[in-house]
Design a protein around this motif. Structure first.
Motif, PDB file in Angstrom:
ATOM      1  N   THR A  92       0.846  -1.195   0.000  1.00  0.00           N
ATOM      2  CA  THR A  92       0.000   0.000   0.000  1.00  0.00           C
ATOM      3  C   THR A  92       0.883   1.247   0.000  1.00  0.00           C
ATOM      4  OG1 THR A  92      -1.673  -1.183   1.295  1.00  0.00           O
ATOM      5  CG2 THR A  92      -1.873   1.216   1.173  1.00  0.00           C
ATOM      6  N   ILE A  93       0.678   2.111  -0.994  1.00  0.00           N
ATOM      7  CA  ILE A  93       1.419   3.373  -1.099  1.00  0.00           C
ATOM      8  C   ILE A  93       0.399   4.504  -1.134  1.00  0.00           C
ATOM      9  CG2 ILE A  93       3.074   4.727  -2.436  1.00  0.00           C
ATOM     10  CD1 ILE A  93       3.982   2.094  -3.752  1.00  0.00           C
ATOM     11  N   ASP A  94       0.508   5.429  -0.188  1.00  0.00           N
ATOM     12  CA  ASP A  94      -0.471   6.517  -0.133  1.00  0.00           C
ATOM     13  C   ASP A  94       0.045   7.592   0.807  1.00  0.00           C
ATOM     14  OD1 ASP A  94      -2.987   7.776  -0.719  1.00  0.00           O
ATOM     15  OD2 ASP A  94      -3.852   5.782  -0.863  1.00  0.00           O
ATOM     16  N   TYR A  95      -0.644   8.731   0.819  1.00  0.00           N
ATOM     17  CA  TYR A  95      -0.258   9.720   1.811  1.00  0.00           C
ATOM     18  C   TYR A  95      -1.129   9.554   3.048  1.00  0.00           C
ATOM     19  CZ  TYR A  95      -3.835  12.565  -0.634  1.00  0.00           C
ATOM     20  OH  TYR A  95      -4.983  13.024  -1.253  1.00  0.00           O
ATOM     21  N   GLY A  96      -0.473   9.678   4.196  1.00  0.00           N
ATOM     22  CA  GLY A  96      -1.145   9.447   5.465  1.00  0.00           C
ATOM     23  C   GLY A  96      -0.123   9.339   6.573  1.00  0.00           C
ATOM     24  N   TYR A  97      -0.564   8.861   7.724  1.00  0.00           N
ATOM     25  CA  TYR A  97       0.290   8.823   8.908  1.00  0.00           C
ATOM     26  C   TYR A  97      -0.078   7.642   9.792  1.00  0.00           C
ATOM     27  CZ  TYR A  97       0.896  13.794   7.702  1.00  0.00           C
ATOM     28  OH  TYR A  97       1.139  14.973   7.053  1.00  0.00           O
ATOM     29  N   PRO A  98       0.804   7.293  10.724  1.00  0.00           N
ATOM     30  CA  PRO A  98       0.400   6.417  11.828  1.00  0.00           C
ATOM     31  C   PRO A  98      -0.524   7.194  12.767  1.00  0.00           C
ATOM     32  CG  PRO A  98       2.813   6.578  11.644  1.00  0.00           C
ATOM     33  CD  PRO A  98       2.232   7.641  10.787  1.00  0.00           C
ATOM     34  N   SER A  99      -1.240   6.485  13.619  1.00  0.00           N
ATOM     35  CA  SER A  99      -2.116   7.151  14.594  1.00  0.00           C
ATOM     36  C   SER A  99      -1.362   8.169  15.440  1.00  0.00           C
ATOM     37  CB  SER A  99      -2.750   6.101  15.523  1.00  0.00           C
ATOM     38  OG  SER A  99      -3.671   5.295  14.839  1.00  0.00           O
ATOM     39  N   SER A 100      -0.119   7.835  15.805  1.00  0.00           N
ATOM     40  CA  SER A 100       0.657   8.708  16.689  1.00  0.00           C
ATOM     41  C   SER A 100       0.887  10.087  16.085  1.00  0.00           C
ATOM     42  CB  SER A 100       2.008   8.054  17.016  1.00  0.00           C
ATOM     43  OG  SER A 100       2.699   7.732  15.818  1.00  0.00           O
ATOM     44  N   GLU A 101       0.846  10.183  14.756  1.00  0.00           N
ATOM     45  CA  GLU A 101       1.011  11.469  14.078  1.00  0.00           C
ATOM     46  C   GLU A 101      -0.326  12.048  13.634  1.00  0.00           C
ATOM     47  OE1 GLU A 101       2.401  14.807  11.918  1.00  0.00           O
ATOM     48  OE2 GLU A 101       3.328  13.610  13.490  1.00  0.00           O
ATOM     49  N   LEU A 102      -1.239  11.178  13.211  1.00  0.00           N
ATOM     50  CA  LEU A 102      -2.494  11.640  12.612  1.00  0.00           C
ATOM     51  C   LEU A 102      -3.357  12.430  13.591  1.00  0.00           C
ATOM     52  CD1 LEU A 102      -4.164  11.480   9.999  1.00  0.00           C
ATOM     53  CD2 LEU A 102      -5.184   9.374  10.869  1.00  0.00           C
ATOM     54  N   TYR A 103      -3.267  12.111  14.871  1.00  0.00           N
ATOM     55  CA  TYR A 103      -4.131  12.768  15.855  1.00  0.00           C
ATOM     56  C   TYR A 103      -3.393  13.797  16.698  1.00  0.00           C
ATOM     57  CZ  TYR A 103      -6.955   8.903  14.277  1.00  0.00           C
ATOM     58  OH  TYR A 103      -7.643   8.020  13.474  1.00  0.00           O
ATOM     59  N   GLN A 104      -2.307  14.335  16.139  1.00  0.00           N
ATOM     60  CA  GLN A 104      -1.634  15.459  16.772  1.00  0.00           C
ATOM     61  C   GLN A 104      -2.443  16.737  16.550  1.00  0.00           C
ATOM     62  OE1 GLN A 104       1.257  15.454  18.633  1.00  0.00           O
ATOM     63  NE2 GLN A 104       1.240  13.215  18.509  1.00  0.00           N
ATOM     64  N   SER A 105      -2.194  17.756  17.365  1.00  0.00           N
ATOM     65  CA  SER A 105      -3.023  18.965  17.363  1.00  0.00           C
ATOM     66  C   SER A 105      -3.040  19.679  16.009  1.00  0.00           C
ATOM     67  CB  SER A 105      -2.545  19.933  18.458  1.00  0.00           C
ATOM     68  OG  SER A 105      -1.186  20.295  18.232  1.00  0.00           O
ATOM     69  N   HIS A 106      -1.959  19.564  15.228  1.00  0.00           N
ATOM     70  CA  HIS A 106      -1.936  20.279  13.948  1.00  0.00           C
ATOM     71  C   HIS A 106      -2.846  19.626  12.908  1.00  0.00           C
ATOM     72  CE1 HIS A 106       1.493  17.488  14.105  1.00  0.00           C
ATOM     73  NE2 HIS A 106       1.309  17.293  12.813  1.00  0.00           N
ATOM     74  N   HIS A 107      -3.425  18.467  13.237  1.00  0.00           N
ATOM     75  CA  HIS A 107      -4.418  17.840  12.356  1.00  0.00           C
ATOM     76  C   HIS A 107      -5.831  17.954  12.940  1.00  0.00           C
ATOM     77  CE1 HIS A 107      -1.412  16.274   9.671  1.00  0.00           C
ATOM     78  NE2 HIS A 107      -0.833  15.550  10.608  1.00  0.00           N
TER      79      HIS A 107
END
Length: 349
Positions: free
Chosen positions: A214-229
């Protein structure tokens, strides 16, 4: 989102105009160069060796304009033993995109190797690799908001224009965050891709032995739910410009949301897929020898100034795009296989 992207003949991906390239709305890595497909082919050949050098099926989801498929097959033709045992299946639910692919892809490949399917469940269980390049970001998502310690889902209504309505989130959405051990902060928007969970489940059921790439843009949970998102990750692409207005230009612009790779890993494991590794596209391509590949091309054409400039641009584009795109590889039925593309892994939490 599902209607805007896939409504028959009127949705963004089911209507006729070009989506990718100069006259479309965005570029993908295969559009720039065949080098991307050549390097992916190297990883696929390594996977075939690890799987026992027997019959091998590549299943590509959403082949776009067919560029990646063509580049992979052109490269694998040099590996006669592998090519002989190879079949290539494209899963494409858009009839308009399917017709574009058939016009672009070499008819020899279509006659020899390629078959189109509506669903992976239409393909008998197989050994091989499922390939999804920039696909999951276009799965329709649920948009949620944590409000006063209660998870709300954002629904769409119409009153002289589209309006958003907050309602209590269903059990499936709340259980999604519970399963991942995520507690959203107050006033935090997020997307939930339940379709990706079903997708990985269906793949595991169909894949007898092999890999999921799987190749895509995104993040692990640890990054995805940081305040800047905290406002969520939904963005739209229209004529190579980016906006956050999904209710404008309906059916005429792409709508995307970042992929949660931790969720893919979690539900993949739950349904029988083991994690091989996670990295970004730059590190993945470097592990597979991209730098050496470009160096040889440049040496071959060292007297051609235009080609040299093109190779420099190509390297920049792939590497800059590569920082944003992530790569997750999962496997089934194999014992801790080493993959060259995962030499520079990152933690996935």
């Amino acid at each position: 989102m599902e209607i805007a992207l896939y409504y028959p003949s009127l949705g963004y991906y089911t209507s006729s105009p070009d989506k990718i390239g100069k006259h479309g709305d965005f570029y993908t890595s295969p559009y720039f160069t065949n080098v991307f497909g050549n390097v992916i082919a190297k990883q696929l050949e390594e996977m075939w060796c690890l799987a026992g050098k027997k019959d091998f099926t590549i299943v590509e989801y959403g082949a776009g304009m067919g560029s990646l498929c063509v580049d992979i097959l052109h490269q694998l033709k040099h590996s006669k033993e592998f090519y002989k045992k190879l079949r290539y299946c494209i899963i494409e639910k858009s009839e308009a995109m399917r017709e574009k692919e058939k016009k672009i892809i070499d008819h020899d490949f279509i006659n020899e190797k390629i078959t189109w399917y509506d669903s992976i469940e239409d393909i008998p269980s197989f050994t091989g690799c499922v390939l999804a390049n920039e696909v999951l970001d276009n799965f329709s998502v649920h948009k949620v908001l944590m409000k006063e310690k209660e998870l709300k889902e954002i629904f769409v209504d119409y009153d002289n224009g589209f309006i958003e309505v907050l309602k209590p989130a269903g059990d499936d959405l709340r259980e999604y965050f519970t399963a991942l051990g995520i507690e959203l902060p107050n006033d935090f928007f997020a997307e939930v891709n339940l379709e990706a969970i079903e997708w990985i489940k269906r793949i595991s059921s169909s894949l007898e032995k092999g890999f999921v790439l799987t190749i895509d843009y995104g993040y692990p949970s640890s990054e995805l739910y940081q305040s800047h998102h905290r406002l969520g990750t939904i963005v739209c692409y229209n004529k190579h410009t980016v906006n956050d207005l999904p209710y404008n230009n309906i059916g005429q612009q792409d709508i995307t949301a970042h992929v949660n790779f931790s969720a893919l890993k979690f539900w993949g494991t739950k349904h029988g897929l083991n994690n091989c590794g996670f990295t970004n596209q730059s590190q993945f391509l470097l592990g597979l020898g991209l730098t050496e590949h470009l160096r040889k091309l440049e040496e071959h054409e060292k007297n051609n100034f235009e080609v040299r400039n093109k190779l420099m641009l190509l390297h920049t584009l792939l590497m800059s795009m590569g920082k944003k795109f992530k790569v997750l590889i999962q496997q089934k039925g194999l014992n801790n296989p080493f993959l060259s593309g995962l030499q520079f892994c990152q933690p996935l939490i």
